[in-house]
Design a protein around this motif. Structure first.
Motif, PDB file in Angstrom:
ATOM      1  N   LEU A  96      -6.826   5.777 -10.539  1.00  0.00           N
ATOM      2  CA  LEU A  96      -7.556   4.721  -9.851  1.00  0.00           C
ATOM      3  C   LEU A  96      -6.550   3.633  -9.502  1.00  0.00           C
ATOM      4  O   LEU A  96      -5.752   3.238 -10.350  1.00  0.00           O
ATOM      5  N   PRO A  97      -6.539   3.161  -8.248  1.00  0.00           N
ATOM      6  CA  PRO A  97      -5.566   2.111  -7.893  1.00  0.00           C
ATOM      7  C   PRO A  97      -5.748   0.860  -8.750  1.00  0.00           C
ATOM      8  O   PRO A  97      -6.860   0.509  -9.120  1.00  0.00           O
ATOM      9  N   ARG A  98      -4.632   0.237  -9.040  1.00  0.00           N
ATOM     10  CA  ARG A  98      -4.636  -1.054  -9.693  1.00  0.00           C
ATOM     11  C   ARG A  98      -4.233  -2.061  -8.636  1.00  0.00           C
ATOM     12  O   ARG A  98      -3.246  -1.863  -7.932  1.00  0.00           O
ATOM     13  N   GLU A  99      -4.992  -3.117  -8.502  1.00  0.00           N
ATOM     14  CA  GLU A  99      -4.755  -4.110  -7.456  1.00  0.00           C
ATOM     15  C   GLU A  99      -3.292  -4.552  -7.439  1.00  0.00           C
ATOM     16  O   GLU A  99      -2.732  -4.905  -8.481  1.00  0.00           O
ATOM     17  N   GLY A 100      -2.702  -4.474  -6.249  1.00  0.00           N
ATOM     18  CA  GLY A 100      -1.343  -4.943  -6.070  1.00  0.00           C
ATOM     19  C   GLY A 100      -0.268  -4.019  -6.589  1.00  0.00           C
ATOM     20  O   GLY A 100       0.906  -4.394  -6.644  1.00  0.00           O
ATOM     21  N   MET A 107      -0.543   5.751 -11.269  1.00  0.00           N
ATOM     22  CA  MET A 107      -0.552   7.047 -11.949  1.00  0.00           C
ATOM     23  C   MET A 107       0.089   6.965 -13.337  1.00  0.00           C
ATOM     24  O   MET A 107       0.252   7.977 -13.999  1.00  0.00           O
ATOM     25  N   ALA A 108       0.467   5.752 -13.746  1.00  0.00           N
ATOM     26  CA  ALA A 108       1.091   5.522 -15.057  1.00  0.00           C
ATOM     27  C   ALA A 108       2.388   6.303 -15.204  1.00  0.00           C
ATOM     28  O   ALA A 108       2.758   6.714 -16.284  1.00  0.00           O
ATOM     29  N   MET A 109       3.073   6.524 -14.087  1.00  0.00           N
ATOM     30  CA  MET A 109       4.361   7.194 -14.154  1.00  0.00           C
ATOM     31  C   MET A 109       5.460   6.224 -14.557  1.00  0.00           C
ATOM     32  O   MET A 109       6.533   6.630 -14.941  1.00  0.00           O
ATOM     33  N   ARG A 110       5.164   4.927 -14.445  1.00  0.00           N
ATOM     34  CA  ARG A 110       6.124   3.921 -14.881  1.00  0.00           C
ATOM     35  C   ARG A 110       5.459   3.101 -15.977  1.00  0.00           C
ATOM     36  O   ARG A 110       4.340   2.654 -15.838  1.00  0.00           O
ATOM     37  N   ASP A 111       6.183   2.909 -17.052  1.00  0.00           N
ATOM     38  CA  ASP A 111       5.566   2.182 -18.159  1.00  0.00           C
ATOM     39  C   ASP A 111       6.079   0.760 -18.317  1.00  0.00           C
ATOM     40  O   ASP A 111       5.712   0.072 -19.253  1.00  0.00           O
ATOM     41  N   ASN A 112       6.947   0.318 -17.405  1.00  0.00           N
ATOM     42  CA  ASN A 112       7.403  -1.065 -17.497  1.00  0.00           C
ATOM     43  C   ASN A 112       7.895  -1.547 -16.143  1.00  0.00           C
ATOM     44  O   ASN A 112       7.981  -0.786 -15.185  1.00  0.00           O
ATOM     45  N   GLU A 113       8.232  -2.807 -16.062  1.00  0.00           N
ATOM     46  CA  GLU A 113       8.663  -3.407 -14.800  1.00  0.00           C
ATOM     47  C   GLU A 113      10.004  -2.855 -14.314  1.00  0.00           C
ATOM     48  O   GLU A 113      10.336  -2.960 -13.150  1.00  0.00           O
TER      49      GLU A 113
END
Length: 193
Positions: A96-100, A107-113
């Motif tokens: 589900l898209p997260r705003e911005g 897709m939670a493929m990245r877990d940090n900035e």
């Protein structure tokens, strides 16, 4: 009842064939969408705009919109563009898209900035090949069986693996999205984990 099915990464409309056949036998109907860059639309560029439009083009008022995996992201974009056509939206192990945020972030493929991949996505990357144009393909049957078809018998998994195509994310990896009409519409939704 009419269902519109949106496939996830590496797949195409073919992955819904058996589901649609079963729905037909129950008196319902279904249509599966090939997103640009997949299936019959393999040679088309994959962008947020044309992926969204591919779904909107087949939606009819009252449809149940079903998105699987990354297809949940695309289904949400379509529901944002045409909420009046969606009677219910179903997320089947879907994003589900997260705003911005971008597609990979959703897709939670990245877990940090810093953009580092989480452990599960990092392991999956070991089963992929990357073309010079950035397209990814599953190079290994065992990896596809583990990540996509773990609850299928080997013959079914091999049939599906043989039909997998490349995944080209296009602008989805760099373009943040916003779906305010989707949230305002407060559409009935179901989540199948």
């Amino acid at each position: 009842m009419r269902f519109v099915f949106v496939h996830g990464g590496f797949h195409a409309a073919w992955c819904w064939d058996q589901t649609i056949t079963e729905l037909d036998s129950l008196g319902h109907s279904g249509v599966a969408v090939d997103l640009p860059g997949h299936g019959a639309r393999l040679d088309e560029e994959s962008t947020l705009a044309n992926r969204r439009q591919a779904i909107v083009d087949v939606l009819q008022p009252g449809d149940v919109l079903v998105g699987h995996s990354g297809g949940g992201f695309d289904a949400t974009l379509a529901a944002d563009a045409a909420p009046e056509k969606v009677g219910h939206i179903v997320y089947l192990a879907a994003a589900l898209p997260r705003e911005g945020r971008t597609y990979p972030e959703a897709m939670a493929m990245r877990d940090n900035e810093d953009g580092e991949f989480d452990a599960d996505a990092g392991e999956m990357l070991g089963y992929l090949n990357f073309d010079s144009d950035g397209a990814m393909t599953f190079a290994d049957f065992e990896g596809a069986w583990k990540y996509f078809y773990h609850d299928c018998d080997e013959a079914t998994a091999r049939r599906a693996f043989d039909r997998l195509g490349p995944e080209r994310f296009g602008d989805t990896t760099v373009t943040p999205v916003s779906v305010p009409r989707f949230w305002e519409a407060d559409l009935p939704r179901s989540f199948i984990v």
